[in-house]
Motif scaffolding. Structure first.
Motif, mmCIF file in Angstrom:
data_model
loop_
_atom_site.group_PDB
_atom_site.id
_atom_site.type_symbol
_atom_site.label_atom_id
_atom_site.label_comp_id
_atom_site.label_asym_id
_atom_site.label_seq_id
_atom_site.Cartn_x
_atom_site.Cartn_y
_atom_site.Cartn_z
ATOM 1 N N LYS A 1 0.824 -1.214 0.000
ATOM 2 C CA LYS A 1 0.000 0.000 0.000
ATOM 3 C C LYS A 1 0.859 1.264 0.000
ATOM 4 O O LYS A 1 0.546 2.249 -0.692
ATOM 5 C CB LYS A 1 -0.925 0.000 1.217
ATOM 6 N N ALA B 1 0.826 4.075 -2.770
ATOM 7 C CA ALA B 1 0.536 5.467 -2.416
ATOM 8 C C ALA B 1 1.624 6.399 -2.925
ATOM 9 O O ALA B 1 1.353 7.504 -3.407
ATOM 10 C CB ALA B 1 0.393 5.600 -0.904
ATOM 11 N N SER C 1 -2.196 8.639 -3.896
ATOM 12 C CA SER C 1 -3.540 8.467 -3.340
ATOM 13 C C SER C 1 -3.550 8.617 -1.823
ATOM 14 O O SER C 1 -2.801 7.939 -1.110
ATOM 15 C CB SER C 1 -4.092 7.090 -3.722
ATOM 16 N N SER C 2 -4.431 9.497 -1.324
ATOM 17 C CA SER C 2 -4.600 9.667 0.119
ATOM 18 C C SER C 2 -5.206 8.420 0.748
ATOM 19 O O SER C 2 -4.795 7.980 1.826
ATOM 20 C CB SER C 2 -5.497 10.877 0.400
ATOM 21 N N MET D 1 -4.980 5.362 -0.254
ATOM 22 C CA MET D 1 -3.996 4.287 -0.208
ATOM 23 C C MET D 1 -2.998 4.518 0.921
ATOM 24 O O MET D 1 -2.583 3.582 1.602
ATOM 25 C CB MET D 1 -3.261 4.178 -1.542
ATOM 26 N N LEU D 2 -2.591 5.776 1.117
ATOM 27 C CA LEU D 2 -1.688 6.088 2.223
ATOM 28 C C LEU D 2 -2.350 5.764 3.552
ATOM 29 O O LEU D 2 -1.738 5.182 4.460
ATOM 30 C CB LEU D 2 -1.296 7.570 2.177
ATOM 31 N N ASN E 1 -3.080 1.169 -7.817
ATOM 32 C CA ASN E 1 -3.951 1.142 -6.637
ATOM 33 C C ASN E 1 -4.916 -0.048 -6.684
ATOM 34 O O ASN E 1 -5.099 -0.753 -5.696
ATOM 35 C CB ASN E 1 -4.759 2.437 -6.539
ATOM 36 N N SER F 1 -10.711 8.592 2.917
ATOM 37 C CA SER F 1 -9.817 8.478 4.078
ATOM 38 C C SER F 1 -10.551 8.794 5.378
ATOM 39 O O SER F 1 -10.357 8.126 6.397
ATOM 40 C CB SER F 1 -8.619 9.423 3.923
#
Length: 317
Positions: free
Chosen positions: A27, A31, A36-37, A39-40, A118, A198
């Motif tokens: 992940k 990210a 990607s937020s 994914m982070l 992703n 998120s």
């Protein structure tokens, strides 16, 4: 030596740890590549889950230590302490950081990049998390017997099993939310959807943390044994002809599979002190044979009227 139920709980935790470590790395890489937020956030989620499993394994190890002079009832409840720490970790690190990252990416959305990586990582993560979740469901399903799932969670005295079950369920929900966030961001060309995802993941983690904290708090304070166990204890003591009545049976779990029981019983007045001692020893042996989880047994001869007075006095403010 760990008991079969404890060994199964350890296997479930180890499986979840292995899955989460691998997923966290994937992940974070995704990210970094895609920006990607969600994914982070999911990477942080998996990393927190990995740390939680390490804490549970440490708690299990510490809880197996034998009783000593300072802790005559053993260290079993130390597992409950670490379970409570896990709930705090999920809330403080998982939920709050996820919500913060989401808010930051809504205020300052990052440019959209190719989401393919992703989707690949999310699919692999879902397969791994699903395997871990299936193991947790199967293990907890065997331990719960005929009880409903929520009832079994509330009555469970082994937090390792239901914590992993809750974590994996939250992880699967988070993966679905993250995938929806990535898709929505690209479909409408608005990176803020990623930040919203998120925040939603943070809310899911916060809810799970609250539920786990509530259950762990009850275990940490001290919960009674299963009502069926208490009923068997009362029946065994009541079946003794020289016991004229059982005043009360009080129990508390000193560990997942360790129970302290205190019994107040009215004995036949004709018994001598020596006969009463022999009778108590026999009752303790029968109770231990019927319920191996009874680690400590205390039987007190007490007149019913005296026991009633003590109970009445305890109820007064």
């Amino acid at each position: 030596m760990a008991k079969p139920a404890e060994r199964e709980s350890t296997i479930v935790i180890l499986a979840a740890l292995a899955a989460n470590l691998g997923i966290a790395v994937a992940k974070f890489v995704a990210a970094a590549i895609s920006g990607s937020s969600a994914m982070l956030t999911e990477g942080i989620h998996s990393l927190v889950d990995s740390g939680n499993q390490v804490l549970l394994l440490w708690g299990q190890h510490r809880a197996r230590r034998p009783a000593d002079a300072e802790h005559p009832f053993g260290y079993g409840r130390e597992l409950y302490f670490w379970s409570f720490v896990v709930a705090i970790m999920i809330f403080a690190v998982g939920a709050i950081v996820s919500a913060y990252e989401g808010w930051r990416h809504i205020v300052e959305p990052e440019p959209l990049l190719d989401p393919t990586i992703n989707y690949i990582v999310l699919a692999v993560a879902f397969a791994l998390e699903g395997t871990s979740w299936a193991l947790a469901v199967r293990a907890f399903g065997r331990s719960k017997g005929d009880l409903g799932w929520w009832t079994a969670v509330k009555r469970s005295k082994d937090p390792g099993g239901f914590i992993v079950l809750f974590e994996d369920s939250a992880a699967l929900a988070g993966l679905l939310i993250a995938a929806a966030g990535v898709w929505a961001s690209h479909h409408w060309q608005d990176a803020r959807f990623d930040g919203v995802a998120s925040i939603l993941i943070g809310l899911v983690l916060g809810l799970v943390a609250i539920l786990l904290a509530r259950e762990s708090k009850g275990l940490l304070i001290g919960e009674r044994a299963d009502p069926a166990v208490i009923a068997r204890i009362r029946a065994i003591v009541s079946a003794e002809p020289r016991v004229t009545g059982v005043n009360h049976v009080r129990t508390i779990h000193t560990g997942p599979a360790s129970v302290f029981v205190a019994v107040s019983a009215d004995f036949d007045d004709a018994l001598t002190m020596g006969e009463a001692e022999t009778l108590i020893e026999g009752l303790e042996a029968r109770l231990k044979a019927a319920e191996p989880s009874l680690a400590s047994i205390y039987i007190r001869p007490e007149k019913r009227e005296h026991a009633d007075l003590v109970v009445e006095h305890a109820r007064k403010p």
